[in-house]
Design a protein around this motif. Structure first.
Motif, PDB file in Angstrom:
ATOM      1  N   SER A 240       0.855  -1.047   0.049  1.00  0.00           N
ATOM      2  CA  SER A 240      -0.009   0.010  -0.192  1.00  0.00           C
ATOM      3  C   SER A 240       0.735   1.301  -0.087  1.00  0.00           C
ATOM      4  CB  SER A 240      -0.810  -0.174   1.221  1.00  0.00           C
ATOM      5  OG  SER A 240      -0.106  -0.144   2.416  1.00  0.00           O
ATOM      6  N   GLY A 241       1.952   1.197   0.677  1.00  0.00           N
ATOM      7  CA  GLY A 241       2.943   2.405   0.747  1.00  0.00           C
ATOM      8  C   GLY A 241       3.519   2.795  -0.627  1.00  0.00           C
ATOM      9  N   PHE A 242       4.115   1.794  -1.127  1.00  0.00           N
ATOM     10  CA  PHE A 242       4.665   1.914  -2.404  1.00  0.00           C
ATOM     11  C   PHE A 242       3.518   2.204  -3.548  1.00  0.00           C
ATOM     12  CE2 PHE A 242       8.382   0.313  -0.933  1.00  0.00           C
ATOM     13  CZ  PHE A 242       9.236   0.343  -1.986  1.00  0.00           C
ATOM     14  N   GLY A 243       2.120   1.593  -3.306  1.00  0.00           N
ATOM     15  CA  GLY A 243       0.991   1.959  -4.454  1.00  0.00           C
ATOM     16  C   GLY A 243       0.764   3.616  -4.189  1.00  0.00           C
ATOM     17  N   LEU A 244       0.803   3.802  -3.078  1.00  0.00           N
ATOM     18  CA  LEU A 244       0.391   5.320  -3.003  1.00  0.00           C
ATOM     19  C   LEU A 244       1.240   6.245  -3.658  1.00  0.00           C
ATOM     20  CD1 LEU A 244      -1.428   5.207   0.574  1.00  0.00           C
ATOM     21  CD2 LEU A 244      -2.625   5.526  -1.728  1.00  0.00           C
ATOM     22  N   VAL A 245       2.735   6.130  -3.058  1.00  0.00           N
ATOM     23  CA  VAL A 245       3.587   6.968  -3.758  1.00  0.00           C
ATOM     24  C   VAL A 245       3.595   6.731  -5.416  1.00  0.00           C
ATOM     25  CG1 VAL A 245       6.060   7.651  -3.541  1.00  0.00           C
ATOM     26  CG2 VAL A 245       4.753   6.743  -1.423  1.00  0.00           C
ATOM     27  N   TYR A 246       3.585   5.788  -5.735  1.00  0.00           N
ATOM     28  CA  TYR A 246       3.399   5.496  -7.304  1.00  0.00           C
ATOM     29  C   TYR A 246       2.556   6.220  -7.876  1.00  0.00           C
ATOM     30  CZ  TYR A 246       6.932   1.471  -7.337  1.00  0.00           C
ATOM     31  OH  TYR A 246       8.062   0.900  -7.717  1.00  0.00           O
ATOM     32  N   PHE A 313      11.641  10.394   8.107  1.00  0.00           N
ATOM     33  CA  PHE A 313      11.891  10.124   6.628  1.00  0.00           C
ATOM     34  C   PHE A 313      11.213  11.112   5.824  1.00  0.00           C
ATOM     35  CE2 PHE A 313      12.870   5.769   8.195  1.00  0.00           C
ATOM     36  CZ  PHE A 313      13.838   5.483   7.439  1.00  0.00           C
ATOM     37  N   ALA A 314      10.096  11.476   6.119  1.00  0.00           N
ATOM     38  CA  ALA A 314       9.477  12.788   5.294  1.00  0.00           C
ATOM     39  C   ALA A 314      10.397  14.135   5.284  1.00  0.00           C
ATOM     40  CB  ALA A 314       8.234  13.107   6.215  1.00  0.00           C
ATOM     41  N   LEU A 329      10.801   9.254   0.977  1.00  0.00           N
ATOM     42  CA  LEU A 329       9.445   9.441   0.906  1.00  0.00           C
ATOM     43  C   LEU A 329       8.748   8.166   0.758  1.00  0.00           C
ATOM     44  CD1 LEU A 329       9.380  12.110  -1.776  1.00  0.00           C
ATOM     45  CD2 LEU A 329       8.949  12.462   0.238  1.00  0.00           C
ATOM     46  N   PHE A 330       9.192   7.020   0.303  1.00  0.00           N
ATOM     47  CA  PHE A 330       8.453   5.743   0.188  1.00  0.00           C
ATOM     48  C   PHE A 330       8.485   5.336   1.506  1.00  0.00           C
ATOM     49  CE2 PHE A 330       9.007   5.862  -4.465  1.00  0.00           C
ATOM     50  CZ  PHE A 330       8.048   5.169  -4.797  1.00  0.00           C
ATOM     51  N   ALA A 331       9.709   5.542   2.262  1.00  0.00           N
ATOM     52  CA  ALA A 331       9.713   4.881   3.614  1.00  0.00           C
ATOM     53  C   ALA A 331       8.800   5.727   4.497  1.00  0.00           C
ATOM     54  CB  ALA A 331      10.912   5.227   4.333  1.00  0.00           C
ATOM     55  N   LEU A 336       3.899   4.962   7.742  1.00  0.00           N
ATOM     56  CA  LEU A 336       2.485   5.420   8.304  1.00  0.00           C
ATOM     57  C   LEU A 336       1.635   4.225   7.755  1.00  0.00           C
ATOM     58  CD1 LEU A 336       0.807   7.576   9.071  1.00  0.00           C
ATOM     59  CD2 LEU A 336       0.750   8.615   6.794  1.00  0.00           C
ATOM     60  N   MET A 337       1.572   3.647   6.796  1.00  0.00           N
ATOM     61  CA  MET A 337       0.705   2.645   6.177  1.00  0.00           C
ATOM     62  C   MET A 337       0.881   1.488   7.301  1.00  0.00           C
ATOM     63  SD  MET A 337      -1.449   4.003   4.110  1.00  0.00           S
ATOM     64  CE  MET A 337      -2.113   2.497   3.875  1.00  0.00           C
ATOM     65  N   LEU A 338       1.985   1.049   7.759  1.00  0.00           N
ATOM     66  CA  LEU A 338       2.306   0.164   8.632  1.00  0.00           C
ATOM     67  C   LEU A 338       1.532   0.333  10.031  1.00  0.00           C
ATOM     68  CD1 LEU A 338       3.831  -2.534   9.531  1.00  0.00           C
ATOM     69  CD2 LEU A 338       5.760  -1.365   9.959  1.00  0.00           C
ATOM     70  N   TYR A 339       1.747   1.716  10.431  1.00  0.00           N
ATOM     71  CA  TYR A 339       1.058   2.054  11.754  1.00  0.00           C
ATOM     72  C   TYR A 339      -0.331   1.731  11.597  1.00  0.00           C
ATOM     73  CZ  TYR A 339      -1.072   4.950  15.364  1.00  0.00           C
ATOM     74  OH  TYR A 339      -1.785   5.467  16.322  1.00  0.00           O
ATOM     75  N   LEU A 340      -1.156   2.244  10.596  1.00  0.00           N
ATOM     76  CA  LEU A 340      -2.560   2.140  10.257  1.00  0.00           C
ATOM     77  C   LEU A 340      -2.877   0.585  10.365  1.00  0.00           C
ATOM     78  CD1 LEU A 340      -3.164   5.043   7.813  1.00  0.00           C
ATOM     79  CD2 LEU A 340      -3.512   4.968  10.141  1.00  0.00           C
ATOM     80  N   ILE A 341      -2.140  -0.194   9.571  1.00  0.00           N
ATOM     81  CA  ILE A 341      -2.573  -1.632   9.588  1.00  0.00           C
ATOM     82  C   ILE A 341      -2.277  -2.407  10.767  1.00  0.00           C
ATOM     83  CG2 ILE A 341      -2.080  -3.784   8.161  1.00  0.00           C
ATOM     84  CD1 ILE A 341      -1.420  -2.004   5.622  1.00  0.00           C
TER      85      ILE A 341
END
Length: 387
Positions: A240-246, A313-314, A329-331, A336-341
């Motif tokens: 999900s993190g990579f997908g959003l940044v892509y 990282f941001a 940016l990817f990290a 962030l997505m890891l925290y939410l999941i």
């Protein structure tokens, strides 16, 4: 070096076949296209005394420029050792005009080691008598000729490397090494691919360690399903993190392959914090109460560390290095997505597992029926006082 120069300038062969080099395939130009080094390098024109302009590849500190002539090119015929030393210590070659060649840019291990060279005249003091290493390079200008396809530069590099290797085999006293931008990229990619094997092994070891240590050696408290779902959550965060940044236009490089290792470290830490907080609660309490009290302790800790890591990282994403900026940016997005999941999907699994323990059912949906005193569970040796 002059012999290598002659061989490089003689490279004009092209074919329409493909040649595999590792994982890369070089598409060669069509047969009949003949080009030499002068066609792909950045050319400078030397104006002679008769106003004639002679083309020459623009170089970066060529040591053999001291023997270049307009009529013969690089040629030592009739040039004595004393004349070569005179030209070297003058820092100039009259055939190339008033251009100064600064010796420290292309000579190493000189005798003497320390010397000064005038910026105005090019004169060297004290005079250099020998050097054990020298470097020289050509500037390639891809946009100089729009008819020159990128593949032609790749073929030229390959052919020059073959000539260089052949010359090394013939020579016992001098060794040549080729350094190019394409070669640097290939070496970097090869190192990254080699490191990826170690990264995958490290991820596997972390996963095995988590399976054995997240719970205890017990048919009821081993938390096998929780561990597997936790690793799935790490994979979901990565995707999900990579997908959003892509979607936002991000691009990746070889260094991004290290991201799973980073995420599994942070994710496993969150898993241990939550499960350890649950284990500290009284088993006689309802599952919902155990989870509520556990998250009162674990929730702030996970939130603060995750947001701190993500923000760090941001902020790293504002630097000027493209690859590093992209990785940061990817990290940031993946953390962030890891925290939410973790706080949603993984916590739901922990709630389900805690309710299972409250009902005294075995692991794997009750399939594991080993008793607490079973020898396969070490007779409950690893159980805590509350378990």
């Amino acid at each position: 070096m002059i012999e290598l120069e002659k061989r490089m300038n003689a490279v004009t062969e092209w074919s329409d076949t493909k040649k595999d080099r590792g994982d890369d395939t070089i598409e060669r130009p069509k047969q009949g296209t003949e080009m030499s080094l002068i066609d792909v390098c950045d050319v400078q024109y030397i104006t002679l005394s008769n106003s004639q302009q002679v083309p020459k590849c623009r170089s970066r500190g060529q040591p053999i420029d001291f023997v270049w002539t307009a009529n013969k090119g690089y040629d030592m015929t009739g040039v004595t050792d004393a004349e070569v030393l005179r030209r070297v210590n003058s820092g100039r070659n009259s055939a190339l005009g008033a251009e100064t060649f600064f010796l420290k840019t292309f000579l190493a291990a000189t005798d003497p080691e320390e010397f000064d060279q005038s910026f105005q005249t090019g004169a060297v003091t004290p005079q250099v008598t020998k050097a054990k290493a020298a470097s020289y390079g050509y500037f390639i200008k891809n946009g100089r000729n729009p008819d020159v396809d990128e593949s032609m530069y790749a073929v030229m590099e390959e052919k020059i490397f073959d000539e260089l290797s052949a010359l090394n085999d013939e020579n016992e006293h001098v060794r040549f090494e080729l350094f190019t931008t394409a070669g640097l990229r290939a070496a970097f990619s090869e190192d990254i691919r080699a490191d990826l094997i170690l990264i995958n092994i490290a991820i596997l070891l972390v996963a095995v360690y988590t399976i054995f240590m997240l719970g205890t050696c017990s048919g009821m408290h081993c938390r096998l399903v929780v561990t597997l779902m936790g690793l799935v959550c790490v994979g979901l965060a990565y995707a999900s993190g990579f997908g959003l940044v892509y979607l936002m236009g991000g691009q990746t490089a070889g260094v991004h392959s290290l991201m799973p290792f980073l995420l599994i470290g942070i994710g496993v830490d969150d898993m241990f914090v939550i499960c350890n907080a649950v284990d500290q609660q009284d088993l006689n309490l309802p599952a919902s109460e155990r989870i509520r009290k556990a998250m009162q302790h674990a929730g702030p800790s996970i939130t603060i560390t995750s947001l701190t890591n993500s923000l760090a990282f941001a902020f790293g994403g504002i630097n000027s290095l493209t690859a590093l900026r992209s990785f940061c940016l990817f990290a940031a997005m993946c953390i962030l997505m890891l925290y939410l999941i973790v706080m949603t999907v993984f916590l739901c699994v922990v709630v389900w597992d805690t309710e299972r323990v409250g009902r005294k059912k075995g692991e794997c949906c009750g399939l594991c029926m080993c008793g607490m005193n079973n020898p396969m569970c070490c007779r409950g040796f690893f159980l805590s006082g509350k378990q």
